[in-house]
Design a protein around this motif. Structure first.
Motif, PDB file in Angstrom:
ATOM      1  N   CYS A 265       0.631  -1.186  -0.088  1.00 47.31           N
ATOM      2  CA  CYS A 265      -0.191   0.036   0.087  1.00 47.31           C
ATOM      3  C   CYS A 265       1.137   1.323   0.089  1.00 47.31           C
ATOM      4  O   CYS A 265       1.881   1.242   0.742  1.00 47.31           O
ATOM      5  CB  CYS A 265      -0.699   0.089   1.224  1.00 47.31           C
ATOM      6  SG  CYS A 265      -1.883   1.226   1.535  1.00 47.31           S
ATOM      7  N   LEU A 266       0.659   2.194  -0.987  1.00 49.40           N
ATOM      8  CA  LEU A 266       1.280   3.358  -0.907  1.00 49.40           C
ATOM      9  C   LEU A 266       0.756   4.225   0.040  1.00 49.40           C
ATOM     10  O   LEU A 266       1.510   5.154   0.763  1.00 49.40           O
ATOM     11  CB  LEU A 266       1.104   4.111  -2.374  1.00 49.40           C
ATOM     12  CG  LEU A 266       2.030   5.211  -2.616  1.00 49.40           C
ATOM     13  CD1 LEU A 266       3.594   4.995  -2.621  1.00 49.40           C
ATOM     14  CD2 LEU A 266       2.050   5.737  -4.103  1.00 49.40           C
ATOM     15  N   PHE A 267      -0.568   4.560   0.314  1.00 48.38           N
ATOM     16  CA  PHE A 267      -1.265   5.129   1.120  1.00 48.38           C
ATOM     17  C   PHE A 267      -2.731   4.820   1.468  1.00 48.38           C
ATOM     18  O   PHE A 267      -3.347   4.292   0.481  1.00 48.38           O
ATOM     19  CB  PHE A 267      -1.133   6.802   0.963  1.00 48.38           C
ATOM     20  CG  PHE A 267      -1.932   7.097  -0.275  1.00 48.38           C
ATOM     21  CD1 PHE A 267      -3.194   7.429  -0.468  1.00 48.38           C
ATOM     22  CD2 PHE A 267      -1.326   7.461  -1.469  1.00 48.38           C
ATOM     23  CE1 PHE A 267      -3.771   7.827  -1.432  1.00 48.38           C
ATOM     24  CE2 PHE A 267      -1.768   7.900  -2.767  1.00 48.38           C
ATOM     25  CZ  PHE A 267      -3.162   7.933  -2.658  1.00 48.38           C
ATOM     26  N   GLN A 268      -3.173   5.134   2.737  1.00 47.36           N
ATOM     27  CA  GLN A 268      -4.595   4.762   3.103  1.00 47.36           C
ATOM     28  C   GLN A 268      -5.468   6.002   2.923  1.00 47.36           C
ATOM     29  O   GLN A 268      -5.148   7.019   3.641  1.00 47.36           O
ATOM     30  CB  GLN A 268      -4.620   4.175   4.167  1.00 47.36           C
ATOM     31  CG  GLN A 268      -4.147   2.729   4.505  1.00 47.36           C
ATOM     32  CD  GLN A 268      -4.104   2.161   5.779  1.00 47.36           C
ATOM     33  OE1 GLN A 268      -4.214   2.881   6.607  1.00 47.36           O
ATOM     34  NE2 GLN A 268      -4.358   0.610   5.823  1.00 47.36           N
ATOM     35  N   VAL A 284      -0.818  17.911  -0.811  1.00 46.15           N
ATOM     36  CA  VAL A 284       0.686  18.195  -0.331  1.00 46.15           C
ATOM     37  C   VAL A 284       1.105  17.035   0.434  1.00 46.15           C
ATOM     38  O   VAL A 284       0.437  16.361   0.959  1.00 46.15           O
ATOM     39  CB  VAL A 284       0.357  19.415   0.869  1.00 46.15           C
ATOM     40  CG1 VAL A 284       1.837  19.580   1.345  1.00 46.15           C
ATOM     41  CG2 VAL A 284      -0.130  20.690   0.145  1.00 46.15           C
ATOM     42  N   GLY A 285       2.329  16.827   0.050  1.00 45.97           N
ATOM     43  CA  GLY A 285       3.044  15.495   0.583  1.00 45.97           C
ATOM     44  C   GLY A 285       4.534  15.536   0.085  1.00 45.97           C
ATOM     45  O   GLY A 285       4.925  16.347  -0.850  1.00 45.97           O
ATOM     46  N   ASP A 286       5.325  14.613   0.731  1.00 45.09           N
ATOM     47  CA  ASP A 286       6.779  14.598   0.361  1.00 45.09           C
ATOM     48  C   ASP A 286       6.968  13.967  -0.791  1.00 45.09           C
ATOM     49  O   ASP A 286       6.093  13.281  -1.575  1.00 45.09           O
ATOM     50  CB  ASP A 286       7.467  13.733   1.514  1.00 45.09           C
ATOM     51  CG  ASP A 286       7.627  14.454   2.686  1.00 45.09           C
ATOM     52  OD1 ASP A 286       7.289  15.888   2.839  1.00 45.09           O
ATOM     53  OD2 ASP A 286       7.730  13.970   3.771  1.00 45.09           O
ATOM     54  N   ASN A 287       8.200  13.731  -1.220  1.00 43.49           N
ATOM     55  CA  ASN A 287       8.593  12.910  -2.730  1.00 43.49           C
ATOM     56  C   ASN A 287       8.238  11.552  -2.191  1.00 43.49           C
ATOM     57  O   ASN A 287       8.477  11.112  -1.406  1.00 43.49           O
ATOM     58  CB  ASN A 287      10.138  13.273  -2.759  1.00 43.49           C
ATOM     59  CG  ASN A 287      10.502  14.669  -3.095  1.00 43.49           C
ATOM     60  OD1 ASN A 287      11.510  15.036  -2.682  1.00 43.49           O
ATOM     61  ND2 ASN A 287       9.748  15.349  -4.167  1.00 43.49           N
ATOM     62  N   GLY A 288       7.515  10.982  -3.462  1.00 40.41           N
ATOM     63  CA  GLY A 288       7.354   9.663  -3.171  1.00 40.41           C
ATOM     64  C   GLY A 288       6.133   9.213  -2.352  1.00 40.41           C
ATOM     65  O   GLY A 288       5.987   8.128  -2.204  1.00 40.41           O
ATOM     66  N   GLY A 454       1.664   7.820   5.242  1.00 43.41           N
ATOM     67  CA  GLY A 454       1.010   6.717   4.620  1.00 43.41           C
ATOM     68  C   GLY A 454      -0.371   6.939   4.629  1.00 43.41           C
ATOM     69  O   GLY A 454      -1.365   5.941   4.382  1.00 43.41           O
ATOM     70  N   LYS A 455      -0.786   8.131   4.989  1.00 43.32           N
ATOM     71  CA  LYS A 455      -2.537   8.271   4.938  1.00 43.32           C
ATOM     72  C   LYS A 455      -2.805   9.633   4.051  1.00 43.32           C
ATOM     73  O   LYS A 455      -2.129  10.656   4.158  1.00 43.32           O
ATOM     74  CB  LYS A 455      -2.941   8.400   6.500  1.00 43.32           C
ATOM     75  CG  LYS A 455      -2.756   7.444   7.271  1.00 43.32           C
ATOM     76  CD  LYS A 455      -3.132   7.538   8.816  1.00 43.32           C
ATOM     77  CE  LYS A 455      -3.003   6.112   9.712  1.00 43.32           C
ATOM     78  NZ  LYS A 455      -3.470   6.516  10.996  1.00 43.32           N
ATOM     79  N   LEU A 456      -3.866   9.519   3.563  1.00 38.28           N
ATOM     80  CA  LEU A 456      -4.364  10.745   2.663  1.00 38.28           C
ATOM     81  C   LEU A 456      -5.541  11.288   3.699  1.00 38.28           C
ATOM     82  O   LEU A 456      -6.628  10.669   3.956  1.00 38.28           O
ATOM     83  CB  LEU A 456      -4.949  10.216   1.303  1.00 38.28           C
ATOM     84  CG  LEU A 456      -5.762  11.333   0.603  1.00 38.28           C
ATOM     85  CD1 LEU A 456      -5.016  12.338   0.434  1.00 38.28           C
ATOM     86  CD2 LEU A 456      -6.194  10.584  -0.646  1.00 38.28           C
TER      87      LEU A 456
END
Length: 469
Positions: A265-268, A284-288, A454-456
């Motif tokens: 999982c990339l993010f939840q 908004v989020g970091d690289n990757g 790891g969370k949206l």
């Protein structure tokens, strides 16, 4: 110790255009840090290529290079530098050319990756990395052969705040070891504690002394490192939330786990997220973190993913079903440019969807770019290509506009022009979702979504959490 000296350099791309570099002089000594600022399209990247010794066109003037000079260059779009399929092979490429024994390579490659904060397997395919991660990879690929001069093109735009802090530490160490650094940067304030010489390149002339009077420096990222990247800064520029019941929902994302097929999982996404008519939302989020992958999924062009509970304009995203109602700006603008002139590029979509061609000239006039109308978009700077690709989408007046880091490579004046365009589209009812590593102070948003740990998350429900610390 003088590493390189440029004397009386004249350079231009022809086609009745003025010279990019006009009687330019520059001396770089060991252990010095030079930062070159200037308007979008002023020739900063061309100057770096000349210093690196790989400019593709002839120039006039003299260049002195120390016999021991070894130059490393990280370009604004790291994709054009990738030569190998995996991370380890990419970094080892330089070592192979230098004749380093194979049994010594692994340790050197791993050490180089750690220096730039990239903790991934050497077998990782380069193609799965984000643009910011590829920028770090190219940094590692240069540092592994210990250059005496390191050239960096717009590092702040491609890296998240953590990456900028890590780069700052790396550069500080390199400078103390006698390595020289020349960087092109629209935000020199982020590296102000390192810079020995600040230059302004404009109208072909390189002048000492810094920035234009109307362009203040941003606080050093080291001085402001206590503020979490992309959190409190966004909160300060958020508009009052519109009433959901009075607006048309353009994008709906239900709870799910975002992943590629047969991968972790990339993010939840643990809550429902919506983009409404006329809203501007910043992701908004970091690289990757997965920002670009989510945008391409919304546009229906992301490969190798399962079906997610996502709807755009009332439909499950799929390639080719939205016509002119949806526009996507990619991080690599040159992948969206294919016409012979800028004006033709803007008119292409208008012709395809039988929309008024006059919109193209109007947008160029609004942006102050009519002088580029007959220029080839493929010969423009990265920042200019970015704004032309965006303008070609704005011409269509879509209902949904997805923008992947739309301000990368733009100077303050071009950022302001883009903001005006986005505000006009929003006022006309277009829903805009844009990505960024951090807030864009010039732009007010209606809401923001944050990918963190790891969370949206919907920022409206996590303001207190994000301001902690």
């Amino acid at each position: 110790m003088k590493l390189i000296a440029l004397e009386g350099i004249h350079f231009g791309y022809g086609s009745n255009q003025s010279e990019i570099l006009d009687d330019l002089n520059l001396v770089v000594n060991a252990g010095e840090c030079h930062c070159i600022n200037g308007p979008t399209g002023s020739g900063k990247s061309s100057l770096l290529h000349l210093i690196a010794g790989e400019l593709s066109r002839p120039y006039e003037g003299d260049v002195y290079r120390d016999p021991s000079l070894l130059v490393g260059l990280v370009m604004q779009d790291p994709n054009v530098q990738v030569l190998r399929q995996t991370v380890g092979a990419e970094i080892a490429f330089a070592l192979e050319n230098l004749g380093v024994a194979p049994e010594l390579m692994v340790e050197k490659v791993q050490q180089s990756l750690r220096r730039v904060g990239l903790y991934i397997s050497l077998d990782t395919p380069v193609g799965v990395l984000s643009l910011g991660q590829k920028y770090r990879l190219m940094m590692a690929a240069q540092l592994v052969f210990k250059p005496s001069l390191l050239l960096l093109d717009e590092p702040w735009a491609q890296l998240d705040d953590k990456g900028v802090r890590e780069l700052y530490s790396v550069l500080k160490t390199l400078l103390s070891e006698g390595v020289a650094v020349v960087m092109v940067e629209h935000n020199p304030g982020a590296f102000s504690g390192l810079v020995d010489h600040l230059w302004l390149l404009d109208a072909g002339v390189l002048e000492a002394g810094g920035l234009p009077a109307d362009q203040g420096q941003t606080t050093s990222v080291i001085e402001s490192s206590k503020e979490p990247a992309g959190t409190a800064g966004v909160i300060r520029h958020i508009k009052p939330r519109l009433s959901d019941k009075d607006c048309e929902c353009l994008i709906k994302i239900q709870p799910h786990e975002f992943r590629f097929l047969e991968q972790d999982c990339l993010f939840q996404c643990q809550q429902s997220l919506s983009l409404y008519k006329g809203e501007v939302v910043a992701l908004v989020g970091d690289n990757g973190a997965g920002k670009s992958s989510l945008l391409k999924t919304l546009a229906g062009i992301q490969a190798n993913i399962p079906t997610f509970p996502i709807s755009v304009l009332g439909k499950r995203p799929r390639l080719g079903i939205y016509g002119s109602q949806l526009g996507l700006l990619m991080q690599r603008p040159n992948r969206q440019l294919f016409e012979q002139s800028v004006l033709s590029e803007l008119q292409f979509g208008l012709k395809r969807f039988k929309l008024p061609l006059a919109r193209a000239e109007h947008i160029l006039q609004t942006l102050g770019l009519t002088h580029l109308g007959e220029c080839s978009p493929h010969k423009l700077s990265y920042g200019q290509q970015h704004i032309i690709a965006l303008a070609s989408l704005v011409c269509l007046q879509p209902k949904v506009l997805l923008l992947d880091d739309p301000f990368a490579g733009l100077d303050k004046q071009h950022v302001e022009k883009v903001v005006v365009l986005l505000q006009q589209l929003s006022a006309q009812g277009c829903g805009i979702l844009l990505t960024s590593h951090r807030c864009v102070p010039a732009l007010e948003v209606d809401n923001y979504w944050l990918i963190e740990s790891g969370k949206l998350l919907d920022g409206a429900g996590h303001i207190e959490q994000l301001n902690v610390g």
